[in-house]
Write a protein that holds these residues in place. Structure first.
Motif, short mmCIF file in Angstrom:
data_model
loop_
_atom_site.label_atom_id
_atom_site.label_comp_id
_atom_site.label_asym_id
_atom_site.label_seq_id
_atom_site.Cartn_x
_atom_site.Cartn_y
_atom_site.Cartn_z
N VAL A 77 0.84 -1.20 0.00
CA VAL A 77 0.00 0.00 0.00
C VAL A 77 0.87 1.25 0.00
CG1 VAL A 77 -1.91 -1.12 1.24
CG2 VAL A 77 -0.09 0.03 2.54
N GLU A 78 0.24 2.37 -0.25
CA GLU A 78 0.86 3.68 -0.05
C GLU A 78 0.26 4.28 1.21
OE1 GLU A 78 3.16 5.38 -1.88
OE2 GLU A 78 3.43 3.80 -3.39
N ARG A 79 1.10 4.85 2.06
CA ARG A 79 0.63 5.47 3.30
C ARG A 79 1.29 6.83 3.46
NH1 ARG A 79 -0.26 1.76 8.63
NH2 ARG A 79 -1.79 0.28 7.78
N PRO A 80 0.69 7.72 4.26
CA PRO A 80 1.33 9.01 4.53
C PRO A 80 2.69 8.81 5.22
CG PRO A 80 -0.97 9.02 5.24
CD PRO A 80 -0.64 7.61 4.90
N ASP A 81 3.63 9.68 4.90
CA ASP A 81 4.94 9.61 5.54
C ASP A 81 4.80 9.88 7.04
OD1 ASP A 81 5.83 9.25 3.00
OD2 ASP A 81 6.86 11.19 2.85
N PRO A 82 5.40 9.06 7.90
CA PRO A 82 5.33 9.32 9.34
C PRO A 82 6.29 10.44 9.73
CG PRO A 82 6.72 7.42 8.93
CD PRO A 82 6.17 7.84 7.59
N ALA A 83 5.96 11.11 10.82
CA ALA A 83 6.84 12.16 11.36
C ALA A 83 7.35 11.72 12.72
CB ALA A 83 6.08 13.48 11.49
N PRO A 84 8.63 11.92 13.01
CA PRO A 84 9.16 11.49 14.31
C PRO A 84 8.63 12.35 15.46
CG PRO A 84 10.82 12.72 13.10
CD PRO A 84 9.66 12.54 12.16
N ALA A 85 8.32 11.71 16.57
CA ALA A 85 7.91 12.42 17.79
C ALA A 85 9.17 12.90 18.52
CB ALA A 85 7.10 11.49 18.67
N VAL B 198 13.75 9.48 15.69
CA VAL B 198 14.28 9.82 14.38
C VAL B 198 13.45 9.09 13.33
CG1 VAL B 198 16.61 10.11 15.28
CG2 VAL B 198 15.94 7.90 14.33
N ARG B 199 13.53 9.56 12.11
CA ARG B 199 12.90 8.84 11.00
C ARG B 199 14.00 8.25 10.13
NH1 ARG B 199 8.90 11.78 6.88
NH2 ARG B 199 10.87 12.39 5.88
N ILE B 200 13.84 6.98 9.79
CA ILE B 200 14.82 6.27 8.98
C ILE B 200 14.25 5.99 7.61
CG2 ILE B 200 16.14 4.12 8.76
CD1 ILE B 200 16.10 3.93 11.82
N ARG B 201 15.02 6.33 6.59
CA ARG B 201 14.68 5.90 5.23
C ARG B 201 15.19 4.47 5.11
NH1 ARG B 201 12.61 8.32 1.08
NH2 ARG B 201 12.75 10.34 2.17
N ILE C 125 19.15 7.91 8.42
CA ILE C 125 18.29 8.88 9.11
C ILE C 125 18.05 10.07 8.18
CG2 ILE C 125 18.16 10.52 11.04
CD1 ILE C 125 19.76 8.52 12.71
N ASP C 126 16.76 10.42 7.99
CA ASP C 126 16.47 11.57 7.14
C ASP C 126 15.75 12.69 7.88
OD1 ASP C 126 13.80 10.76 7.30
OD2 ASP C 126 13.49 10.71 5.13
N THR D 100 9.04 1.98 3.64
CA THR D 100 10.23 2.71 3.19
C THR D 100 10.63 3.81 4.15
OG1 THR D 100 8.77 4.07 1.81
CG2 THR D 100 9.85 2.20 0.75
N LEU D 101 9.75 4.15 5.09
CA LEU D 101 10.06 5.11 6.15
C LEU D 101 9.58 4.55 7.47
CD1 LEU D 101 8.94 8.47 4.47
CD2 LEU D 101 11.32 7.76 4.89
N CYS D 102 10.37 4.76 8.54
CA CYS D 102 10.01 4.21 9.84
C CYS D 102 10.54 5.14 10.93
CB CYS D 102 10.63 2.82 9.99
SG CYS D 102 10.23 1.97 11.53
#
Length: 328
Positions: free
Chosen positions: A18-26, A30-33, A69-70, A96-98
């Motif tokens: 699926v395609e999902r909205p990009d998560p944002a880090p709290a 950090v957000r990892i590509r 990390i992006d 693809t993002l976590c």
């Protein structure tokens, strides 16, 4: 972002790209590509509806990732955009993002690529906390690891041998037994035609082993207790063979045995940080020296997660299965 979700509980076919909205880090995250993500037994259980994610975690499967990390959340000072890291996550790895707490990230060991790094966190965190923390395995002691050819088993063999322990394992074929012995196990026991209690007793002069790591449970528990030495420790981390057992407590009391167990996913970020710190000091040098290495059996593109699950459920693999994303 691209991701693989569980459309409903069921067989591998319920995994859906699926395609999902990009998560944002709290804060503190950090957000990892994500370049690669490990596949683990808990992912199978979650897909079947038997292992829901803990409160606040992503509903996506996936407990370990490697990538770059992006994005930094507020308060993160020890990591930087562009850092190559692997991380233990509570969910969300099949994407693809976590996002992940910064304290659960570790630098990718020198000499390892993203695929190898993605095969590290879940198994190495699990083995360290259960074998060396709860199980208190020391140099010159003996250990028995069930499922020796699994990701957990191949990791446990290498770490225990590197730290000076004698290692015995069980596995389900002669090929798997040979692979375990090549990794350092003194004796691999084919559980289909050998009795591990008898083999261990013979190999230790009747003494038994000091630590057993059990992913099977069920009727293995009573046999584990019979295979333990005086003051032995049994650490249970799975129940593929059943979640109940009959125990003769006369053996437990008479031989002063310890029975314990744990799960990793529900632990707090602070507890996981403690394990990460221990790994950085105790294990990362072994990885960078090539003394210990993650064993990767096969990779699949992220969108082929169902095929990866089918392979894991077949138990034909030796070591880890990894998904790749081409996102980095």
């Amino acid at each position: 972002m691209r991701a693989v979700e569980i459309s409903q509980p069921g067989p591998p076919e319920v995994l859906r790209a699926v395609e999902r909205p990009d998560p944002a880090p709290a804060d503190g995250e950090v957000r990892i590509r994500v370049a690669a993500a490990g596949v683990n037994r808990p992912d199978i259980l979650q897909r079947r509806g038997a292992y829901p994610p803990p409160p606040g975690a992503s509903d996506l499967p996936g407990l370990e990732v490697a990538g770059v990390i992006d994005t930094l959340g507020s308060g993160v000072t020890d990591l930087h955009i562009g850092d190559r890291v692997c991380a233990l996550v509570s969910g969300g790895g099949y994407a693809t993002l976590c996002t992940v707490p910064a304290a659960q990230c570790l630098p990718i060991p020198r000499g390892l690529d993203f695929v190898a790094a993605a095969a590290i966190p879940e198994t190495f965190f699990t083995v360290w906390t259960n074998v060396f923390d709860r199980g208190r395995l020391r140099a010159d002691e003996t250990a028995l690891f069930h499922g020796g050819s699994s990701g957990i088993g191949t990791t446990a063999i290498q770490l225990a041998v590197a730290r000076g322990s004698r290692v015995f394992v069980t596995a389900g074929s002669d090929e798997k037994c040979r692979a375990c012995e090549q990794l350092g196990a003194e004796r691999a026991i084919n559980y289909r035609n050998e009795d591990f209690v008898e083999v261990v007793k013979q190999a230790t002069g009747g003494r038994g082993v000091d630590v057993i790591l059990d992913i099977v449970g069920g009727d293995y528990i009573a046999r584990d207790l019979a295979a333990l030495a005086v003051e032995g420790r049994l650490v249970v981390i799975g129940f593929m063979g059943g979640d109940t057992a009959t125990i003769d407590f006369r053996r437990v009391l008479g031989r002063r045995l310890t029975i314990t167990g744990s799960t990793l996913r529900p632990r707090t970020a602070a507890e996981k940080e403690e394990i990460a710190i221990a790994l950085r000091w105790e294990v990362w040098p072994l990885l960078e020296q090539g003394v210990v290495k993650p064993i990767v059996y096969r990779t699949f593109p992220l969108e082929d997660a169902a095929a990866a699950h089918r392979l894991m459920e077949s138990s034909e693999h030796i070591g880890k299965i990894v998904l790749t994303t081409e996102a980095v």
